[in-house]
Write a protein that holds these residues in place. Structure first.
Motif, PDB file in Angstrom:
ATOM      1  N   GLU A   1       0.744   6.151   6.918  1.00 43.08           N
ATOM      2  CA  GLU A   1       0.327   5.944   5.532  1.00 43.08           C
ATOM      3  C   GLU A   1       0.597   7.205   4.695  1.00 43.08           C
ATOM      4  O   GLU A   1       0.439   8.330   5.180  1.00 43.08           O
ATOM      5  CB  GLU A   1      -1.167   5.599   5.470  1.00 43.08           C
ATOM      6  CG  GLU A   1      -1.541   4.332   6.216  1.00 43.08           C
ATOM      7  CD  GLU A   1      -1.829   4.529   7.686  1.00 43.08           C
ATOM      8  OE1 GLU A   1      -2.246   3.566   8.364  1.00 43.08           O
ATOM      9  OE2 GLU A   1      -1.637   5.679   8.178  1.00 43.08           O
TER      10      GLU A   1
ATOM     11  N   GLN B   1       1.348  -0.071   3.395  1.00 42.66           N
ATOM     12  CA  GLN B   1       1.455   1.202   4.081  1.00 42.66           C
ATOM     13  C   GLN B   1       1.701   0.969   5.574  1.00 42.66           C
ATOM     14  O   GLN B   1       0.961   0.234   6.220  1.00 42.66           O
ATOM     15  CB  GLN B   1       0.161   2.003   3.898  1.00 42.66           C
ATOM     16  CG  GLN B   1      -0.157   2.365   2.467  1.00 42.66           C
ATOM     17  CD  GLN B   1       0.729   3.471   1.918  1.00 42.66           C
ATOM     18  OE1 GLN B   1       1.451   4.142   2.678  1.00 42.66           O
ATOM     19  NE2 GLN B   1       0.675   3.674   0.615  1.00 42.66           N
TER      20      GLN B   1
ATOM     21  N   GLY C   1       3.476   2.302  -0.357  1.00 42.03           N
ATOM     22  CA  GLY C   1       3.983   1.969   0.961  1.00 42.03           C
ATOM     23  C   GLY C   1       5.450   1.592   0.960  1.00 42.03           C
ATOM     24  O   GLY C   1       6.240   2.022   0.113  1.00 42.03           O
TER      25      GLY C   1
END
Length: 638
Positions: free
Chosen positions: A401, A396, A407
């Motif tokens: 995030e 992430q 991610g």
């Protein structure tokens, strides 16, 4: 295909993995690097970088005296413990290759791995491990050494090499090239024989160094040395990556060899880590235990409100950092502040009180679970990787995030999604191939890209989501293809549900085998318990069973709400016992062995479908459309 460019790669890796220890000991000899404890429940004792180096040199000298040479393969068959790390470093110091073996492996598995890898030595933990190896060593002609940790093998090994000058092992360490094999890591064997992935020193170091460079500052508050309690098995590449991050980044690492819930809970309180590496089942279990204790204490309603507030607050913060909203409003901020004083800080205290972040890997973590932990002050970042990539290949972005995804690709790594949805990877950590299996190696690559076997998709911002395994897709008799992972993930979100396996190949509809969480069921029953005579107790037990059935139906209905009607679970059966590694139904990394489960419970699956007269009918192309309600098959397996 959908390509996504990445940032420039990290600095190139030079030398072998053991070099980071020697460099650290030279620059910061007094830095606490490992923490060990004498016996169960004893105090933690910190071991400095210089002390670890000296112990590693002593073991390395003993290995050389015993005939271990560069390129020799030595297996380590032990739990996650201090000796694992120092022995691993000693083997890398002399240029040997480590072959991790899970200590709970069966005799056949041990024979296969040791023979396939051509191991000349094996380190076992106890007498049981020695007996397992002893029962097959007659069929392993290359195996010359069996060392037993609990029988004092390492002190004797160091004693045997005491007369060898340290310069001998230092010269061996300095000639270890970064592209030489460091680990032969065997796949979990969810289908067929496990295959040995050849992972180089460079390949294992690359993701660790990249994560440390970009994310290392998030592992502890400013000015504090990060600390990690390692409890994932080092026989799995995720555990090896955790070890690598700690050693290469100077994080203080403690070891928890016993993954029991009570042992882990006690060690979190005493070790007090600043960062946690775990798998989704650990985070799900932590949440369920928190909920169970709250309900037993009569604070279940308060806790559930606190959970919703945490998730709403985290979702609002996420919208703000992604530029999609203004963040939590005044009322939500007030509610969150109230629960911070009354609930959240107590939940963090149960993890030692210092955890400032976490990473989940091994399989995708649900968005709801991610938001809950972020909302109570412990951001959990989901990532993605596999044995063949030497660890993580996505993470992430810090400050960007996105829960529910794994991610974006790590700098230096390229990821594509093929037309059929399969994830393809190319980068410095990708393995060299399967040991001794050129055919399987060729089959694993597609025009230079590693074909992972995982199905996923990128969103418009380049975040990757994993939707399942290509080989796990269920195809009903009506031709409907269903990815089981999203349904199973949603089922596990219910506190009572421990595990779920979606089935339905060549069946008229999708079904599920479900196991219940025994600890939470106990919490649930105690919260409903009362006094009374035998008749009242019998009536209460019957009411409890009916309530339990309703709860499982709710879990199935919640899972069905996330998919189309044709993909929904129409029949299910609750099994009396969870799937475990001892029964061969889970891999050492806690993944479901689907083929084995389906074979083991074939009669129960047949009975599950036969229990409904609708299932006996010859299906039409979209037969599931005629299934009005999920069948309640809540009978113990025979």
């Amino acid at each position: 295909m959908q390509p996504f460019s990445t940032a420039p790669p990290a600095a190139p890796v030079t030398g072998g993995l053991a070099d980071s220890l020697f460099d650290r000991a030279s620059r910061e000899p007094g830095l606490p690097l490992l923490s060990r404890r004498a016996g169960d429940g004893g105090p933690w004792t910190q071991v400095s970088a210089a002390e670890v180096r000296d112990e590693v040199v002593g073991l390395a000298k003993g290995l050389v005296t015993s005939g271990i040479r560069p390129g020799a393969r030595v297996a380590i068959m032990a739990r996650t413990r201090y000796e694992w790390t120092v022995l691993c470093l000693a083997l890398w110091t002399v240029g040997a290759e480590v072959v991790p073996v899970h200590p709970a492996s069966s005799r056949d598995q041990v024979e296969w791995i040791l023979g396939d890898a051509g191991c000349v030595g094996v380190v076992v933990e106890d007498e049981q491990g020695a007996m397992t190896v002893g029962s097959v060593c007659g069929r392993l002609p290359r195996l010359r050494h069996v060392w037993q940790l609990d029988d004092g093998a390492l002190p004797r090994l160091a004693e045997g090499g005491a007369l060898l000058p340290g310069s001998a092992v230092d010269s061996l360490r300095r000639i270890v090239p970064p592209d030489s094999p460091a680990v032969i890591a065997y796949t979990s064997g969810t289908s067929g024989r496990p295959k040995g992935c050849v992972l180089t020193h460079r390949g294992l170091a690359a993701p660790c160094d990249t994560l440390l460079a970009g994310w290392g500052h998030t592992t502890a508050p400013p000015g504090e040395q990060p600390s990690v309690l390692a409890f994932l098995p080092f026989s799995h590449v995720y555990g090896l990556m955790v070890q690598g991050i700690c050693l290469r980044g100077g994080l203080l690492m403690g070891h928890e060899p016993e993954p029991r819930e009570d042992a882990l809970a006690a060690d979190l309180l005493t070790f007090r880590p600043t960062f946690v590496f775990a798998v989704p089942s650990v985070f799900e279990k932590l949440y369920k235990n928190m909920l169970g204790r709250a309900r037993e204490a009569g604070r279940g309603t308060l806790f559930e409100r606190a959970v919703r507030t945490a998730q709403d607050h985290a979702a609002a913060v996420e919208r703000q950092r992604l530029g999609r909203g203004h963040g939590p409003g005044p009322e939500l901020r007030l509610q969150h502040a109230f629960y911070e004083r009354t609930v959240y800080r107590r939940l963090r205290a149960a993890l030692g009180g210092r955890v400032c972040g976490a990473v989940s890997g091994g399989s995708p973590l649900s968005r709801e679970t991610t938001l809950f932990f972020s909302g109570i002050g412990i951001p959990v970042h989901d990532g993605y990787g596999l044995t063949e990539t030497g660890g993580g290949v996505t993470a992430q972005p810090v400050g960007r995030e996105k829960a529910g995804t794994v991610g974006r690709p790590l700098p230096g790594t390229e990821i594509r999604v093929a037309e059929d949805g399969e994830i393809l990877v190319r980068g410095p950590s990708v393995f060299r191939g399967y040991a001794g299996d050129e055919g399987a190696t060729r089959a694993a690559f597609r025009d230079g890209w590693l074909a992972t076997g995982d199905i996923g998709r990128f969103d418009a911002e380049g975040y990757l989501s994993i939707t399942g395994r290509k080989k796990d897709v269920v195809v009903t008799s009506g031709g409907r293809s269903v990815a089981p992972a999203p349904l199973e993930e949603r089922l596990r979100m219910h506190p009572l549900v421990h595990q779920a396996v979606v089935v339905g190949d060549d069946r008229p509809c999708v079904g599920a085998l479900i196991t219940l969480d025994p600890d939470f069921v106990a919490h649930w029953r105690r919260a409903r318990s009362g006094r009374g005579g035998r008749r009242e107790r019998d009536e209460r037990e019957e009411l409890e069973e009916n309530a339990l059935r309703r709860e499982v139906r709710r879990a199935v209905a919640a899972a069905n709400s996330t998919v189309s009607r044709a993909e929904s679970i129409r029949v299910f059966r609750v099994l009396p016992q969870p799937f475990d590694t001892a029964g061969g139904l889970l891999t050492p990394s806690m993944k479901l062995r689907r083929d084995v489960i389906v074979r083991r419970y074939a009669e129960e699956i047949d009975a599950m479908y036969a229990a409904s007269p609708r299932a006996a009918r010859e299906p039409l192309p979209d037969a599931s459309a005629s299934w009005d309600d999920a069948d309640d098959v809540f009978r113990p397996a025979r």
